[in-house]
Design a protein around this motif. Sequence first.
Motif, short mmCIF file in Angstrom:
data_model
loop_
_atom_site.label_atom_id
_atom_site.label_comp_id
_atom_site.label_asym_id
_atom_site.label_seq_id
_atom_site.Cartn_x
_atom_site.Cartn_y
_atom_site.Cartn_z
N ALA A 175 0.83 -1.21 0.00
CA ALA A 175 0.00 0.00 0.00
C ALA A 175 0.86 1.26 0.00
O ALA A 175 0.56 2.23 -0.72
CB ALA A 175 -0.93 -0.01 1.21
N GLY A 178 1.95 2.36 -3.26
CA GLY A 178 0.91 2.82 -4.17
C GLY A 178 0.03 1.76 -4.76
O GLY A 178 -0.81 2.05 -5.63
N LEU A 179 0.17 0.51 -4.31
CA LEU A 179 -0.66 -0.58 -4.82
C LEU A 179 -2.00 -0.60 -4.07
O LEU A 179 -2.07 -0.24 -2.88
CB LEU A 179 0.07 -1.91 -4.69
CG LEU A 179 1.28 -2.01 -5.64
CD1 LEU A 179 2.30 -3.01 -5.14
CD2 LEU A 179 0.81 -2.37 -7.05
N PRO A 180 -3.08 -1.02 -4.74
CA PRO A 180 -4.43 -0.86 -4.19
C PRO A 180 -4.84 -1.93 -3.16
O PRO A 180 -5.76 -2.71 -3.39
CB PRO A 180 -5.31 -0.94 -5.44
CG PRO A 180 -4.57 -1.89 -6.34
CD PRO A 180 -3.10 -1.58 -6.11
N VAL A 181 -4.17 -1.92 -2.02
CA VAL A 181 -4.53 -2.86 -0.95
C VAL A 181 -5.73 -2.27 -0.19
O VAL A 181 -5.69 -1.11 0.22
CB VAL A 181 -3.35 -3.08 0.01
CG1 VAL A 181 -3.74 -4.01 1.15
CG2 VAL A 181 -2.15 -3.63 -0.74
N PRO A 182 -6.79 -3.04 0.00
CA PRO A 182 -7.96 -2.53 0.71
C PRO A 182 -7.61 -2.05 2.12
O PRO A 182 -6.81 -2.67 2.83
CB PRO A 182 -8.91 -3.74 0.76
CG PRO A 182 -8.49 -4.59 -0.39
CD PRO A 182 -7.01 -4.42 -0.51
N GLU A 183 -8.22 -0.95 2.53
CA GLU A 183 -7.96 -0.38 3.84
C GLU A 183 -8.26 -1.37 4.96
O GLU A 183 -7.60 -1.37 6.01
CB GLU A 183 -8.81 0.88 4.03
CG GLU A 183 -8.54 1.64 5.32
CD GLU A 183 -7.14 2.24 5.38
OE1 GLU A 183 -6.62 2.40 6.50
OE2 GLU A 183 -6.56 2.54 4.31
N GLY A 199 -9.29 -7.95 -3.25
CA GLY A 199 -8.54 -6.72 -3.49
C GLY A 199 -7.05 -6.89 -3.27
O GLY A 199 -6.23 -6.31 -3.99
N ALA A 203 -3.89 -6.51 -5.97
CA ALA A 203 -2.65 -5.75 -5.75
C ALA A 203 -1.43 -6.60 -6.06
O ALA A 203 -0.49 -6.14 -6.73
CB ALA A 203 -2.61 -5.25 -4.31
N GLU A 206 -0.80 -7.03 -9.77
CA GLU A 206 -0.07 -5.93 -10.42
C GLU A 206 1.44 -6.16 -10.33
O GLU A 206 2.18 -5.90 -11.28
CB GLU A 206 -0.43 -4.60 -9.77
CG GLU A 206 -1.81 -4.07 -10.14
CD GLU A 206 -1.97 -2.60 -9.79
OE1 GLU A 206 -0.96 -1.86 -9.80
OE2 GLU A 206 -3.12 -2.19 -9.49
N HIS A 214 8.29 -3.86 -10.41
CA HIS A 214 8.11 -4.07 -8.96
C HIS A 214 9.05 -5.17 -8.48
O HIS A 214 8.65 -6.03 -7.69
CB HIS A 214 6.66 -4.48 -8.68
CG HIS A 214 5.63 -3.56 -9.21
ND1 HIS A 214 5.35 -2.34 -8.65
CD2 HIS A 214 4.79 -3.68 -10.29
CE1 HIS A 214 4.38 -1.75 -9.32
NE2 HIS A 214 4.03 -2.53 -10.33
#
Length: 280
Positions: A175, A178-183, A199, A203, A206, A214
């Motif tokens: 996260a 910048g990767l979309p890890v859920p809150e 989710g 991530a 990606e 990465h």
Amino acid sequence: MGDEHLGGTASYGARLDFSEAMSYGDYLHLDDLLAAQHPLSPDHNELLFIVAHQTGELWMKLMRHELGAAISAIAADRLAPASKMLARVSRIMEQLVQSWDVLATMTPPEYSAIRPYLSSSSGFQSWQYRCIEFAVGNKNAAMLVPHAHRADLLDVVDAALRAPSLYDQALRLLAARGLPVPESRLERDWTQPYLADAGVEAAWLEVYRDPTAHWDLYQLGEELIDFEDAFRLWRFRHVTTVERVIGFKRGSGGTSGVGYLRNMLDVVLFPEIWSLRTSL
């Protein structure tokens, strides 16, 4: 391990006086270490049982040391040293896997001869192993109970239960990059077992779909898989060795023995890094 063990040629032309200089035995406290085996039965095979478990605890001490440092390094976005530490943890786990080969030389009649002397003691009560399980994400507050009789150890195990696991810190790092890890996976009750999330898999996907962009995160993912691969082997060898030696008897610590251990084979520590492979 001294120079001689590494193939060196240390010179003893001038004899050292080990009454003044530190010796190999002094450095390793071998007198204490080799005096720590106290068989309770008259049976020849009990020394094997003791040594196998004591050396396992020494390897686990080193594993806790390396895991703790790796978790801290990941939290600080220092993946180069974390990579080295995690590689070492996997090699330690391989040593633990191989140790079952030696213990498995103990046959059922041999174990039966020493089992009455074990009373209620059991590897189930290993506080170091429980700290390792918690550190890698297999959280279960009920596992504090076997340590309730030692307040000092209970505090250590409880702290491991309440801390973010290796995987929790890895997801926080994703996260932060910048990767979309859920809150919901970044701030949660760390005492609860981790539950797989679509989710989180997205991530990791990606990362795995573009390893060049990465690379260190991709390498981290594979190191986690290396570790869990070795851990699964350890669990498998554990259950097969126990079944080979005691069959389906209850464990000396009161667990269901083989039944409990077989359930542990189904535990997945880093689920999305395994499941994403189907989507690649």
